[in-house]
Write an enzyme that holds these catalytic residues in place. Structure first.
Site, PDB file in Angstrom:
ATOM      1  N   SER A 175       0.822  -1.208   0.000  1.00  0.00           N
ATOM      2  CA  SER A 175       0.000   0.000   0.000  1.00  0.00           C
ATOM      3  C   SER A 175       0.860   1.263   0.000  1.00  0.00           C
ATOM      4  O   SER A 175       1.788   1.396   0.806  1.00  0.00           O
ATOM      5  CB  SER A 175      -0.893  -0.022   1.241  1.00  0.00           C
ATOM      6  OG  SER A 175      -1.751   1.078   1.220  1.00  0.00           O
ATOM      7  N   GLY A 399      -6.386   6.322  -1.834  1.00  0.00           N
ATOM      8  CA  GLY A 399      -7.835   6.297  -2.018  1.00  0.00           C
ATOM      9  C   GLY A 399      -8.555   6.516  -0.697  1.00  0.00           C
ATOM     10  O   GLY A 399      -7.941   6.553   0.379  1.00  0.00           O
ATOM     11  N   GLU A 401     -10.341   6.134   2.682  1.00  0.00           N
ATOM     12  CA  GLU A 401     -10.041   5.155   3.736  1.00  0.00           C
ATOM     13  C   GLU A 401     -11.091   5.156   4.826  1.00  0.00           C
ATOM     14  O   GLU A 401     -11.474   6.212   5.328  1.00  0.00           O
ATOM     15  CB  GLU A 401      -8.654   5.430   4.348  1.00  0.00           C
ATOM     16  CG  GLU A 401      -7.540   5.060   3.401  1.00  0.00           C
ATOM     17  CD  GLU A 401      -6.143   5.107   4.031  1.00  0.00           C
ATOM     18  OE1 GLU A 401      -5.995   5.630   5.154  1.00  0.00           O
ATOM     19  OE2 GLU A 401      -5.206   4.599   3.376  1.00  0.00           O
TER      20      GLU A 401
HETATM   21  P1  ATP Z   1      -3.057   1.775  -2.205  1.00  0.00           P
HETATM   22  O1  ATP Z   1      -4.034   2.907  -2.192  1.00  0.00           O
HETATM   23  O2  ATP Z   1      -3.128   0.960  -0.970  1.00  0.00           O
HETATM   24  O3  ATP Z   1      -1.682   2.178  -2.560  1.00  0.00           O
HETATM   25  P2  ATP Z   1      -3.399   0.777  -4.905  1.00  0.00           P
HETATM   26  O4  ATP Z   1      -4.695   1.177  -5.491  1.00  0.00           O
HETATM   27  O5  ATP Z   1      -2.206   1.530  -5.318  1.00  0.00           O
HETATM   28  O6  ATP Z   1      -3.576   0.723  -3.333  1.00  0.00           O
HETATM   29  P3  ATP Z   1      -1.967  -1.460  -6.002  1.00  0.00           P
HETATM   30  O7  ATP Z   1      -0.828  -1.495  -5.068  1.00  0.00           O
HETATM   31  O8  ATP Z   1      -1.777  -0.874  -7.342  1.00  0.00           O
HETATM   32  O9  ATP Z   1      -3.212  -0.786  -5.263  1.00  0.00           O
HETATM   33  O10 ATP Z   1      -2.540  -2.937  -6.227  1.00  0.00           O
HETATM   34  C1  ATP Z   1      -2.651  -3.857  -5.158  1.00  0.00           C
HETATM   35  C2  ATP Z   1      -2.251  -5.237  -5.608  1.00  0.00           C
HETATM   36  O11 ATP Z   1      -3.205  -5.746  -6.549  1.00  0.00           O
HETATM   37  C3  ATP Z   1      -0.919  -5.301  -6.344  1.00  0.00           C
HETATM   38  O12 ATP Z   1       0.141  -5.454  -5.462  1.00  0.00           O
HETATM   39  C4  ATP Z   1      -1.120  -6.536  -7.219  1.00  0.00           C
HETATM   40  O13 ATP Z   1      -0.919  -7.701  -6.479  1.00  0.00           O
HETATM   41  C5  ATP Z   1      -2.588  -6.491  -7.569  1.00  0.00           C
HETATM   42  N1  ATP Z   1      -2.822  -5.816  -8.880  1.00  0.00           N
HETATM   43  C6  ATP Z   1      -3.228  -4.555  -9.101  1.00  0.00           C
HETATM   44  N2  ATP Z   1      -3.315  -4.285 -10.425  1.00  0.00           N
HETATM   45  C7  ATP Z   1      -2.948  -5.397 -11.065  1.00  0.00           C
HETATM   46  C8  ATP Z   1      -2.826  -5.784 -12.457  1.00  0.00           C
HETATM   47  N3  ATP Z   1      -3.103  -4.938 -13.446  1.00  0.00           N
HETATM   48  N4  ATP Z   1      -2.415  -7.033 -12.719  1.00  0.00           N
HETATM   49  C9  ATP Z   1      -2.141  -7.906 -11.731  1.00  0.00           C
HETATM   50  N5  ATP Z   1      -2.253  -7.622 -10.421  1.00  0.00           N
HETATM   51  C10 ATP Z   1      -2.643  -6.392 -10.078  1.00  0.00           C
HETATM   52 MG    MG Z   2      -0.733   2.504  -4.314  1.00  0.00          MG
END
Ligand code: ATP
Ligand code: MG
Length: 710
Positions: A175, A399, A401
């Protein structure tokens, strides 16, 4: 190759385009649904998720559902197949949005931005990396060295920022605990020549405290599990995660992640590549010093705090290159100016522990900011004389929370999401409206819930929540969090989006004297006021600042310029954390609003990180608060499809004998009108000044079909 043959060759790939794909696995653009209601929307989203079609458009907005598995749709072949194509030619994909942002920037010579939103774990950061990968792959065909260097740094910076700014939470193993906005500068050819990263509010409280099941920032584990034996022994560290209080608060240390060890190496390599390799030692020394700080305990001796284990103190002092006696003084006492005299005042054990934690948080926060500044130094745009450059901005920010315990951090994060939602409303509406006006076309207004009222609740001068909090922070004498809550209850008692027990005495879900609730656009969040005043003041004793300013390590010294001030120098009251966050959000929104926006709306399909589960209720909630259905309606209320005349003619001239192979009897608009007339679509279109507007997607279907039949 003649255009007719070229079209015939493209035909197979077009079969997979937005329109065609729709017939097999839902529709690729929500605008194309037969009926626009929540049920149809959810059904389409689910069918597509289950068929591994994670992307769906709403016009130029893309909805992305986290697949929670690796899909083979990001390789080089895919990238090539999107390069320079129109959005509707290929199945919906982030590559198409990245390409559109890049193309728009080049065509119109206008700055664009890609705003990525969605809750924690919805896939924002992954999306931003996919976009970066695309932009890096399709640019610099001539292979210029400097462009290559900039691209490389932009890509490499991710792993460093994630190491120091990301953590495992209960919602996401990776995250982002900071907000990130990145500007990429492009030259007139559309190649990246520079960039700038803006970071927002790192959740530094995580350094000293984590919720059950969560971890501290990745960097700590990477060092302990991946660091070389030599380094660890030099810094006095063992690999036992349990032995560090800051990683182990309840005896329930979260273990290492599979990636920690390899990431350590990647981070070091990236720092080297970006060009501040000489600072690697210092970076890890600071991380080590924080680990040791966490283990520093105080004993009471005649009411004054004394350090229990001097060996730990010595370690810290040596890692930070400061004098050990001075460090002890800063930790156990503070110098105050009283009646022109400097007096050393001993801390109680409680004060010392508080100061220690504030110190640890502040050093980490400074380190993070320093890292971002160094990445920026490496890609800072060198002004190239008169040649103007354009920008694509990419926003990946925390995002909405909603936790069991929501504090000041969640309050700031959710305010940020209110601001972005406000911008979305403004821009999506504004953009549509402006386009219709510009093109001289009438349209019907669609109603939205406008969350401006909630933004005002938080940010309004004098009576907004931040203002009331600041007021409490500057009031002389002891002001408690509860007194702040009382003031809020009085000032905001008539606000529809604000509730406290004092104002709603029947609401047993709110704890008296402790909680307030904000009715956010995305749902209700109850905040506990404990710590609000402290976190907003964000005070660090001057003694600590002075201590680090006097470090013989020049890098550490440079992080603490204000340590040069003497204790009795009259200082301006520093801006509070809340106000400075508010100002940075207002600035960010202003910046985004000046650019042409593309939106990525990320949806988290379930809470279990499952690649097969589509939790209808959770998804529906997100669709609702992201305002996606209204988005489709706005898009449909007017005209689903619009296209400049030259592009329309180029694409469909093959349909009519009068326009094929070249239309010579008038303007592009005349040619367009001719095709529409010949095919009896006149009742479904309007002619703007530069574009044709097509109301129904069916007309588009029919045109595409005719084109393929030719
Ligand atoms: P945060 O707000 O907590 O940072 P976030 O929206 O940035 O959350 P990500 O870290 O982008 O979320 O995604 C969480 C997890 O979901 C990733 O570590 C991965 O395991 C999986 N994931 C997200 N997008 C993809 C994708 N396009 N393909 C495969 N796995 C994905
Ligand atoms: Mg993120």
């Amino acid at each position: 190759m003649g255009p007719k043959r070229e079209i015939a060759m493209k035909k197979t790939t077009q079969m997979a385009g937005v329109l065609e794909e729709g017939r097999q696995c839902g529709v690729g653009d929500f605008v194309l649904m037969d009926s626009i209601d929540l049920n149809s929307f959810m059904k389409n989203l689910q069918i597509r998720f289950e068929a591994n079609k994670i992307y769906t458009y709403i016009g130029e907005v893309i909805v992305s559902v986290n697949p929670y598995k690796t899909l083979d749709i990001f390789n080089k072949q895919y990238i090539d197949s999107y390069k320079g194509r129109e959005i509707f030619e290929r199945p919906p994909h982030l590559f198409a949005i990245a390409d559109a942002a890049h193309k728009t920037m080049k065509r119109k010579f206008k700055d664009t931005c890609i705003v990525i939103s969605g809750e924690s774990g919805a896939g924002k950061t992954e999306a931003s990396k996919i976009i970066m990968k695309y932009l890096a792959s399709v640019t610099n065909v001539s292979g210029q060295k400097e462009v290559e260097r900039v691209k490389n740094i932009l890509l490499q910076s991710n792993c460093i920022l994630e190491s120091f700014g990301n953590a495992k939470t209960n919602r996401n193993d990776n995250s982002s605990r900071f907000g990130k906005y990145m500007d990429i500068n492009f030259d007139f050819k559309g190649d990246p020549i520079g960039g700038h990263i803006e970071n927002y509010l790192l959740e530094k409280s995580r350094v000293v405290h984590q919720q059950p099941g969560e971890r501290n920032f990745h960097s700590f584990y990477q060092l302990l599990l991946g660091g070389e034996d030599r380094r660890l022994s030099e810094y006095g560290l063992s690999r036992d995660l349990k032995s560090y209080a800051y990683l182990n608060q309840r005896g329930d240390t979260e273990g290492g992640l599979a990636s920690d060890k390899t990431d350590y190496k990647l981070v070091n390599d990236a720092v080297e590549i970006i060009g501040f390799g000489q600072a690697i030692d210092t970076m890890w020394k600071i991380v080590s010093a924080i680990l040791h700080l966490g283990n520093l305990e105080f004993l009471a001796e005649n009411d004054d705090a004394k350090i229990k284990d001097k060996k730990i103190l010595k370690n810290i002092a040596s890692l930070l290159n400061v004098d050990s006696t001075e460090a002890e003084k800063a930790l156990c006492s503070r110098v105050v100016a009283a009646k022109g005299e400097r007096v050393e005042k001993g801390h109680t054990v409680e004060q010392a522990a508080y100061g220690r934690d504030a110190f640890a948080k502040a050093i980490y926060d400074r380190l993070f900011t320093w890292i971002v500044a160094n990445v920026n130094n490496a890609i800072h745009l060198k002004t190239t004389g008169s040649s103007k450059n354009t920008i694509i901005g990419v926003l990946d920010i925390y995002g909405f929370e909603l936790f069991d315990n929501n504090s000041f951090e969640q309050f700031c994060i959710n305010y940020c999401n209110e601001k972005l939602q406000q911008l979305f409303i403004e821009l999506v509406l504004k953009q549509e409206q402006e386009e219709y006006t510009r093109e001289g076309i009438e349209w019907q207004h669609i109603d939205y819930f406008n969350n401006k009222i909630i933004c005002d609740l938080v940010e309004a001068p004098h009576k907004g929540i931040f203002a009331v909090l600041d007021e409490a922070c500057i009031t002389v004498g002891k002001v408690t969090d509860q007194m702040f809550l009382d003031a809020l209850s009085d000032k905001l008692k008539n606000h529809n989006h604000f509730e406290t027990r004092k104002n709603k005495s029947n609401d047993k879900t709110l704890e008296f004297g402790k909680e307030f609730r904000v009715v956010h656009y995305a749902g209700n969040v109850t905040y506990c006021v404990n710590g609000f005043i402290d976190k907003n003041k964000d005070l660090l004793f001057q003694d600590f600042k002075r201590l680090l300013h006097n470090s013989s390590n020049q890098i550490i010294k440079s992080m603490w310029p204000e340590g040069a001030k003497s204790v009795d120098a009259v200082t301006k009251r520093p801006t509070t954390a809340g106000t400075s966050f508010k100002n940075s959000m207002i600035e960010l929104v202003k910046n985004l609003a000046s650019k042409e926006p593309f939106y990525v709306r990320c949806i988290k399909p379930n809470e279990d990180k499952s690649p097969v589960k589509f939790d209808r209720e959770r998804c529906e909630h997100q669709v609702k608060y992201l305002g996606l259905l209204e988005n489709v309606r706005v898009r449909r209320a007017g005209f689903a499809i619009r296209m400049p005349y030259d592009r329309f003619l180029k694409r469909y001239k093959i349909i009519s004998a009068s326009t094929w192979p070249t239309f010579r009897k008038g303007s592009d608009q005349d040619g367009t009108r001719l095709i529409i007339r010949e095919n009896n679509f006149e009742s479904d279109v309007k002619y703007g000044k530069t574009k044709i507007f097509i109301r129904s997607p069916k007309t588009m279907f029919a045109l595409e079909q005719k084109r393929e039949d030719n």
